[in-house]
Design an enzyme around this catalytic site. Structure first.
Site, PDB file in Angstrom:
ATOM      1  N   ALA A  74      39.869  38.524  45.110  1.00  0.00           N
ATOM      2  CA  ALA A  74      40.698  37.884  43.930  1.00  0.00           C
ATOM      3  C   ALA A  74      41.627  38.915  43.497  1.00  0.00           C
ATOM      4  O   ALA A  74      42.475  38.367  43.017  1.00  0.00           O
ATOM      5  CB  ALA A  74      39.604  37.502  42.770  1.00  0.00           C
ATOM      6  N   THR A  75      41.572  40.109  43.475  1.00  0.00           N
ATOM      7  CA  THR A  75      42.669  41.075  42.950  1.00  0.00           C
ATOM      8  C   THR A  75      43.985  40.667  43.847  1.00  0.00           C
ATOM      9  O   THR A  75      44.966  40.593  43.165  1.00  0.00           O
ATOM     10  CB  THR A  75      42.237  42.531  43.265  1.00  0.00           C
ATOM     11  OG1 THR A  75      41.077  42.561  42.296  1.00  0.00           O
ATOM     12  CG2 THR A  75      43.417  43.561  42.815  1.00  0.00           C
ATOM     13  N   GLN A 175      34.358  33.684  38.328  1.00  0.00           N
ATOM     14  CA  GLN A 175      33.221  33.550  37.802  1.00  0.00           C
ATOM     15  C   GLN A 175      32.704  31.944  37.541  1.00  0.00           C
ATOM     16  O   GLN A 175      31.507  31.917  37.543  1.00  0.00           O
ATOM     17  CB  GLN A 175      33.264  34.216  36.393  1.00  0.00           C
ATOM     18  CG  GLN A 175      33.612  35.809  36.253  1.00  0.00           C
ATOM     19  CD  GLN A 175      32.645  36.598  36.861  1.00  0.00           C
ATOM     20  OE1 GLN A 175      31.393  36.346  37.260  1.00  0.00           O
ATOM     21  NE2 GLN A 175      32.967  37.736  37.364  1.00  0.00           N
ATOM     22  N   SER A 195      36.763  34.477  44.908  1.00  0.00           N
ATOM     23  CA  SER A 195      36.306  35.482  45.642  1.00  0.00           C
ATOM     24  C   SER A 195      34.997  35.393  46.248  1.00  0.00           C
ATOM     25  O   SER A 195      34.020  34.633  45.553  1.00  0.00           O
ATOM     26  CB  SER A 195      36.221  36.667  44.672  1.00  0.00           C
ATOM     27  OG  SER A 195      35.528  37.863  45.425  1.00  0.00           O
ATOM     28  N   HIS A 197      32.509  37.511  47.169  1.00  0.00           N
ATOM     29  CA  HIS A 197      31.160  38.117  46.417  1.00  0.00           C
ATOM     30  C   HIS A 197      30.742  37.703  45.203  1.00  0.00           C
ATOM     31  O   HIS A 197      29.888  38.243  44.542  1.00  0.00           O
ATOM     32  CB  HIS A 197      31.357  39.562  46.786  1.00  0.00           C
ATOM     33  CG  HIS A 197      32.255  40.494  45.800  1.00  0.00           C
ATOM     34  ND1 HIS A 197      31.772  40.950  44.654  1.00  0.00           N
ATOM     35  CD2 HIS A 197      33.651  40.326  45.460  1.00  0.00           C
ATOM     36  CE1 HIS A 197      32.908  41.468  43.852  1.00  0.00           C
ATOM     37  NE2 HIS A 197      33.739  41.147  44.478  1.00  0.00           N
ATOM     38  N   THR A 233      46.242  39.670  60.321  1.00  0.00           N
ATOM     39  CA  THR A 233      44.871  38.976  61.274  1.00  0.00           C
ATOM     40  C   THR A 233      43.810  38.749  60.261  1.00  0.00           C
ATOM     41  O   THR A 233      43.388  39.476  59.642  1.00  0.00           O
ATOM     42  CB  THR A 233      44.452  40.058  62.201  1.00  0.00           C
ATOM     43  OG1 THR A 233      45.797  40.192  63.103  1.00  0.00           O
ATOM     44  CG2 THR A 233      43.571  39.188  63.112  1.00  0.00           C
ATOM     45  N   CYS A 319      35.337  46.564  37.341  1.00  0.00           N
ATOM     46  CA  CYS A 319      36.601  46.879  37.814  1.00  0.00           C
ATOM     47  C   CYS A 319      37.279  47.891  36.702  1.00  0.00           C
ATOM     48  O   CYS A 319      38.400  48.087  36.940  1.00  0.00           O
ATOM     49  CB  CYS A 319      37.589  45.592  37.940  1.00  0.00           C
ATOM     50  SG  CYS A 319      36.993  44.710  39.365  1.00  0.00           S
TER      51      CYS A 319
END
Length: 378
Positions: A74-75, A175, A195, A197, A233, A319
């Protein structure tokens, strides 16, 4: 695992075993095909697997597969949306409690000459749509749900007001998607970040939804993969894992949300009974089901966590863990630096049990009542 009870699901979710099962064939020695190699069967098979995963990501948010761009997380998706999606000269607007990866992009756009502003929040972390007073087109970025306190934002109304002025609306939905529904078509969202994870999928993979017709300047340059929007890739196993995580989230989100809400309130009740001074920062209704953010006046949260090696908890955003200053989210909500330093975040997830919640409550009460800051010891 180290044997501790994992209660930091806002930072990262454990990989669902069902997701791992779908990834394993693409992690074996026989899965060698480059998905962008079009001259042989191994490459075709990998490319087909990635396109199936892309369709699963799109289905989760009611988008078209061609509107999904895979990223490293997501960053990167946030950077691609803001730095690549803000037209020259446009203002950029974000809430004051956005994830650091969004706020850093806003600061960079401001450095490049874009007018920038931050929307205030109320004491519950909510953005008032009336504060979005646009006079013309702008790129507006407001997260779907906050990663520290769990406040769910009124993105439908914010997106509507943005469209009225001819702007673009981006939301960091990292979230929200595990337990809540976001329909980008119905809401008129132009850009959305997610994201793996945070969905019980693998780390190192995310995606950006880019509405068809929205111009996006690439941040990277290379072989022109993904329509040139994000070359490089693609990691087949990670893409497959993200697709599986999105499908499972779509199937389970209502059930997971209901169960997590019950667990969260069970935890709150047990903590409040043992720590009467406890203050709740996360919403009691309408917030993220698994997020519980608390302030215990007089407690040094960072020190107290050292006394809880059996619990995996946090004091705020992972983060921003290298930043020892008070949470920018809590300060924007009107909390004092002292209150921010006395706060912890508990994140419940798909595999959290009642027994783990009860143990966590007992240990937190035990550590607090044994500390020098407990009212009973003053």
């Amino acid at each position: 695992m180290d044997g501790s009870i994992y209660l930091d699901h806002m930072a990262s979710t454990p990989l669902d075993p069902a997701v791992l099962d779908e990834m394993l064939p693409w992690l074996s020695a026989g899965a060698v095909g480059n998905p962008h190699a079009s001259g042989h069967r191994a490459g075709w098979r990998a490319a087909e697997a990635i396109e199936r995963a892309r369709a699963e990501v799109a289905t989760l948010i009611n988008a078209r597969p061609g509107e999904i761009v895979f990223t490293s997380g997501a960053t990167e998706a946030n950077a691609l949306a803001l730095l690549g999606g803000t037209p020259d000269g446009w203002p950029v607007v974000a809430s004051a409690i956005e994830h650091p990866s969004v706020l850093a992009c806003v600061a960079e756009l401001e450095r490049r000459g874009h007018p920038a502003s931050r929307l205030p929040v109320d004491d519950a972390g909510g953005v008032d749509p009336d504060s979005l007073a646009l006079t013309g087109p702008a790129l507006v970025s407001v997260m779907a749900a906050n990663n520290e306190v769990g406040t769910v934002q009124p993105i439908a109304e914010l997106a509507r007001r943005c469209r009225q002025r001819g702007g673009l609306f981006h939301t960091d939905a990292v979230q929200r998607l595990a337990t809540g529904e976001i329909d980008v078509t119905a809401l008129g969202i132009d850009l959305l970040s997610l994201s793996g994870h945070k969905l019980h999928g693998p780390m190192g993979i995310g995606a950006l939804f880019v509405r068809q017709g929205v111009a996006l300047r690439p941040l990277l340059f290379g072989g022109g993969q993904q329509g040139g929007k994000r070359p490089g890739t693609l990691p087949t196993a990670l893409c497959v894992g993200l697709g599986a995580a999105c499908r499972i989230a779509r199937e389970r989100r209502q059930t997971d949300a209901a169960r997590l809400t019950l667990l969260r309130e069970r935890l709150v009740a047990a903590l409040a009974a043992g720590i009467p001074t406890l203050r709740r920062n996360s919403p009691a209704e309408g917030g993220l089901p698994g997020c519980l953010h608390l302030t215990i006046p007089g407690m040094d949260a960072a020190d107290s966590l050292l006394d809880l090696p059996d619990l995996a908890l946090s004091t705020g955003s992972a983060c921003a863990s290298g930043d020892t200053g008070p949470s920018h989210v809590l300060l924007a909500m009107g909390r004092t630096p002292a209150e921010a330093h006395a706060s912890i975040r508990i994140g419940l997830g798909r595999f959290t049990t009642e027994a783990e919640v009860d143990h966590a409550a007992a240990r937190l009460v035990e550590v607090f009542t044994a500390s020098d800051h407990s009212p009973a010891r003053r």
